[in-house]
Design a protein around this motif. Structure first.
Motif, PDB file in Angstrom:
ATOM      1  N   GLU A 132      87.651  21.554  19.000  1.00 53.32           N
ATOM      2  CA  GLU A 132      88.075  21.492  20.399  1.00 53.32           C
ATOM      3  C   GLU A 132      88.610  22.842  20.866  1.00 53.32           C
ATOM      4  O   GLU A 132      88.335  23.286  21.991  1.00 53.32           O
ATOM      5  N   ALA A 133      89.357  23.516  20.009  1.00 51.90           N
ATOM      6  CA  ALA A 133      89.904  24.827  20.365  1.00 51.90           C
ATOM      7  C   ALA A 133      88.782  25.846  20.556  1.00 51.90           C
ATOM      8  O   ALA A 133      88.834  26.678  21.473  1.00 51.90           O
ATOM      9  N   ILE A 134      87.759  25.777  19.727  1.00 48.32           N
ATOM     10  CA  ILE A 134      86.626  26.690  19.849  1.00 48.32           C
ATOM     11  C   ILE A 134      85.887  26.439  21.154  1.00 48.32           C
ATOM     12  O   ILE A 134      85.549  27.373  21.892  1.00 48.32           O
ATOM     13  N   ARG A 135      85.642  25.200  21.464  1.00 52.37           N
ATOM     14  CA  ARG A 135      84.895  24.862  22.671  1.00 52.37           C
ATOM     15  C   ARG A 135      85.680  25.178  23.941  1.00 52.37           C
ATOM     16  O   ARG A 135      85.098  25.488  24.973  1.00 52.37           O
ATOM     17  N   ALA A 136      86.990  25.086  23.871  1.00 50.35           N
ATOM     18  CA  ALA A 136      87.821  25.294  25.063  1.00 50.35           C
ATOM     19  C   ALA A 136      88.101  26.762  25.335  1.00 50.35           C
ATOM     20  O   ALA A 136      88.551  27.116  26.432  1.00 50.35           O
ATOM     21  N   SER A 137      87.834  27.632  24.369  1.00 49.36           N
ATOM     22  CA  SER A 137      88.213  29.037  24.499  1.00 49.36           C
ATOM     23  C   SER A 137      87.010  29.913  24.825  1.00 49.36           C
ATOM     24  O   SER A 137      85.883  29.637  24.390  1.00 49.36           O
ATOM     25  N   ASP A 138      87.243  30.974  25.591  1.00 51.39           N
ATOM     26  CA  ASP A 138      86.208  31.966  25.858  1.00 51.39           C
ATOM     27  C   ASP A 138      86.096  32.965  24.708  1.00 51.39           C
ATOM     28  O   ASP A 138      85.154  33.747  24.656  1.00 51.39           O
ATOM     29  N   ASP A 139      87.069  32.961  23.815  1.00 49.68           N
ATOM     30  CA  ASP A 139      87.113  33.918  22.712  1.00 49.68           C
ATOM     31  C   ASP A 139      86.466  33.311  21.474  1.00 49.68           C
ATOM     32  O   ASP A 139      86.937  32.300  20.953  1.00 49.68           O
ATOM     33  N   LEU A 140      85.360  33.910  21.022  1.00 52.44           N
ATOM     34  CA  LEU A 140      84.655  33.388  19.851  1.00 52.44           C
ATOM     35  C   LEU A 140      84.949  34.211  18.601  1.00 52.44           C
ATOM     36  O   LEU A 140      84.145  34.256  17.674  1.00 52.44           O
ATOM     37  N   ARG A 141      86.115  34.842  18.557  1.00 53.77           N
ATOM     38  CA  ARG A 141      86.467  35.662  17.398  1.00 53.77           C
ATOM     39  C   ARG A 141      87.491  34.975  16.498  1.00 53.77           C
ATOM     40  O   ARG A 141      88.172  35.631  15.708  1.00 53.77           O
ATOM     41  N   MET A 142      87.594  33.654  16.571  1.00 55.45           N
ATOM     42  CA  MET A 142      88.526  32.927  15.724  1.00 55.45           C
ATOM     43  C   MET A 142      88.156  33.123  14.252  1.00 55.45           C
ATOM     44  O   MET A 142      87.011  32.924  13.863  1.00 55.45           O
ATOM     45  N   SER A 143      89.119  33.502  13.444  1.00 58.27           N
ATOM     46  CA  SER A 143      88.880  33.702  12.011  1.00 58.27           C
ATOM     47  C   SER A 143      89.119  32.407  11.246  1.00 58.27           C
ATOM     48  O   SER A 143      89.703  31.441  11.775  1.00 58.27           O
ATOM     49  N   LEU A 144      88.705  32.389   9.988  1.00 59.47           N
ATOM     50  CA  LEU A 144      88.956  31.228   9.140  1.00 59.47           C
ATOM     51  C   LEU A 144      90.456  30.997   8.989  1.00 59.47           C
ATOM     52  O   LEU A 144      90.917  29.850   9.013  1.00 59.47           O
ATOM     53  N   ASP A 145      91.237  32.066   8.838  1.00 60.07           N
ATOM     54  CA  ASP A 145      92.687  31.928   8.717  1.00 60.07           C
ATOM     55  C   ASP A 145      93.282  31.320   9.981  1.00 60.07           C
ATOM     56  O   ASP A 145      94.177  30.454   9.906  1.00 60.07           O
ATOM     57  N   ASP A 146      92.806  31.768  11.162  1.00 64.80           N
ATOM     58  CA  ASP A 146      93.298  31.208  12.426  1.00 64.80           C
ATOM     59  C   ASP A 146      92.975  29.721  12.514  1.00 64.80           C
ATOM     60  O   ASP A 146      93.811  28.911  12.932  1.00 64.80           O
ATOM     61  N   ALA A 147      91.751  29.369  12.136  1.00 63.72           N
ATOM     62  CA  ALA A 147      91.333  27.970  12.191  1.00 63.72           C
ATOM     63  C   ALA A 147      92.153  27.126  11.223  1.00 63.72           C
ATOM     64  O   ALA A 147      92.574  26.009  11.552  1.00 63.72           O
ATOM     65  N   ALA A 148      92.395  27.655  10.030  1.00 60.00           N
ATOM     66  CA  ALA A 148      93.183  26.929   9.041  1.00 60.00           C
ATOM     67  C   ALA A 148      94.600  26.699   9.533  1.00 60.00           C
ATOM     68  O   ALA A 148      95.189  25.626   9.305  1.00 60.00           O
ATOM     69  N   ASP A 149      95.180  27.689  10.223  1.00 59.44           N
ATOM     70  CA  ASP A 149      96.520  27.526  10.789  1.00 59.44           C
ATOM     71  C   ASP A 149      96.548  26.381  11.798  1.00 59.44           C
ATOM     72  O   ASP A 149      97.492  25.584  11.823  1.00 59.44           O
ATOM     73  N   LYS A 150      95.509  26.295  12.640  1.00 65.29           N
ATOM     74  CA  LYS A 150      95.453  25.219  13.630  1.00 65.29           C
ATOM     75  C   LYS A 150      95.346  23.861  12.950  1.00 65.29           C
ATOM     76  O   LYS A 150      95.831  22.851  13.478  1.00 65.29           O
ATOM     77  N   ALA A 151      94.685  23.823  11.800  1.00 69.72           N
ATOM     78  CA  ALA A 151      94.511  22.567  11.077  1.00 69.72           C
ATOM     79  C   ALA A 151      95.658  22.280  10.112  1.00 69.72           C
ATOM     80  O   ALA A 151      95.663  21.234   9.460  1.00 69.72           O
ATOM     81  N   CYS A 152      96.619  23.224  10.019  1.00 78.57           N
ATOM     82  CA  CYS A 152      97.761  23.081   9.110  1.00 78.57           C
ATOM     83  C   CYS A 152      97.307  22.920   7.654  1.00 78.57           C
ATOM     84  O   CYS A 152      97.825  22.072   6.901  1.00 78.57           O
ATOM     85  N   LEU A 153      96.320  23.743   7.273  1.00 75.84           N
ATOM     86  CA  LEU A 153      95.801  23.729   5.914  1.00 75.84           C
ATOM     87  C   LEU A 153      95.683  25.166   5.418  1.00 75.84           C
ATOM     88  O   LEU A 153      95.688  26.114   6.212  1.00 75.84           O
ATOM     89  N   SER A 154      95.553  25.335   4.122  1.00 78.38           N
ATOM     90  CA  SER A 154      95.263  26.662   3.598  1.00 78.38           C
ATOM     91  C   SER A 154      93.833  27.028   3.982  1.00 78.38           C
ATOM     92  O   SER A 154      92.999  26.152   4.257  1.00 78.38           O
ATOM     93  N   ALA A 155      93.519  28.315   3.998  1.00 79.44           N
ATOM     94  CA  ALA A 155      92.174  28.757   4.361  1.00 79.44           C
ATOM     95  C   ALA A 155      91.130  28.180   3.413  1.00 79.44           C
ATOM     96  O   ALA A 155      90.047  27.756   3.840  1.00 79.44           O
ATOM     97  N   THR A 156      91.454  28.138   2.117  1.00 82.98           N
ATOM     98  CA  THR A 156      90.505  27.614   1.137  1.00 82.98           C
ATOM     99  C   THR A 156      90.238  26.127   1.362  1.00 82.98           C
ATOM    100  O   THR A 156      89.083  25.684   1.381  1.00 82.98           O
ATOM    101  N   ARG A 157      91.326  25.364   1.547  1.00 81.04           N
ATOM    102  CA  ARG A 157      91.169  23.912   1.752  1.00 81.04           C
ATOM    103  C   ARG A 157      90.429  23.625   3.048  1.00 81.04           C
ATOM    104  O   ARG A 157      89.540  22.769   3.088  1.00 81.04           O
TER     105      ARG A 157
END
Length: 251
Positions: A132-157
């Motif tokens: 949802e965050a990806i679709r709602a944003s004009d910025d497509l430079r989200m990193s795996l670490d940023d995405a993991a933070d939004k999901a409250c998980l480690s990057a690996t998990r």
């Protein structure tokens, strides 16, 4: 088209003769109706046929539903499934300026490829939050670490969870999102360089290389005709406000 792979379900419906396709094994098949599974390597030859090519987001309800019927990378559609689809598509191809509900036509084509009702797609809520965050944003430079933070998980998990749910690595998914944005931008920006900038590619060369790898042709091919814009014909994630464009052949 040379061998390539992309994240969409690809549907080809030839209206007047067979098209040809081959998978990773290099064996060619000819048919009027073809469906390619997401992320499957394939080569395509239209054989001079007039036809329709539809790319379906596998995250959409229809995409998830259609995917469950795909037992192999390339599926040949039975002729009986095409009987109700081809006349409508041929009528649209012959008179594209008539008042046709294109979204409804696309929806009927997808749903005509198999029986039953399309179910709602169920993602893990943590993956849904990121999508949802990806679709709602004009910025497509989200990193795996940023995405993991939004999901409250480690990057690996999160990386493992995302690949399991969506079907490809997070970085590859983001590249596909950038490419679909570039497709729309090519029609409005007028140059490959401007489209590359609008879709967060490093430059026109980067966009061109990615286009060849994922679509099997140069992005300039999309500049040969006109484009029309329609609302997405499928129910997707609540934040999806995307409006795909469908090419209309030049007269």
């Amino acid at each position: 088209m040379p061998a390539h792979a992309h994240h969409a379900i690809q549907i080809v419906i030839a209206l007047d003769r067979n098209a040809a396709i081959s998978g990773g094994d290099g064996e060619w098949q000819e048919a009027r109706g073809i469906v390619v599974r997401p992320d499957a390597e394939h080569s395509f030859d239209c054989n001079g046929a007039l036809g329709v090519m539809v790319f379906v987001d596998p995250e959409s309800s229809e995409g998830a539903w259609l995917s469950t019927s795909l037992r192999q990378d390339i599926t040949i559609v039975p002729a009986t499934r095409l009987e109700s689809i081809v006349p409508e598509l041929r009528a649209f191809a012959e008179q594209p300026d008539e008042s046709t509900d294109i979204a409804a036509l696309v929806r009927r084509c997808i749903q005509g490829l198999r029986s039953g009702l399309a179910p709602a797609r169920r993602f893990d809520s943590r993956v849904t939050t990121v999508l949802e965050a990806i679709r709602a944003s004009d910025d497509l430079r989200m990193s795996l670490d940023d995405a993991a933070d939004k999901a409250c998980l480690s990057a690996t998990r999160f990386g493992h969870l995302f690949r399991d749910q969506v079907g490809l690595p997070f970085s590859r998914y983001m590249l596909w999102r950038k490419l679909t944005r570039a497709m729309v931008a090519i029609a409005s920006e007028g140059t490959i360089a401007a489209a590359a900038h609008a879709a967060d590619f490093a430059d026109a060369a980067h966009l061109t290389r990615t286009f060849y790898q994922m679509v099997g042709m140069a992005p300039s091919a999309l500049m040969r005709g006109e484009f029309i814009e329609i609302p997405s014909p499928f129910n997707t994630l609540p934040a999806d406000a995307g409006r795909p464009r469908f090419p209309r052949p030049s007269e």
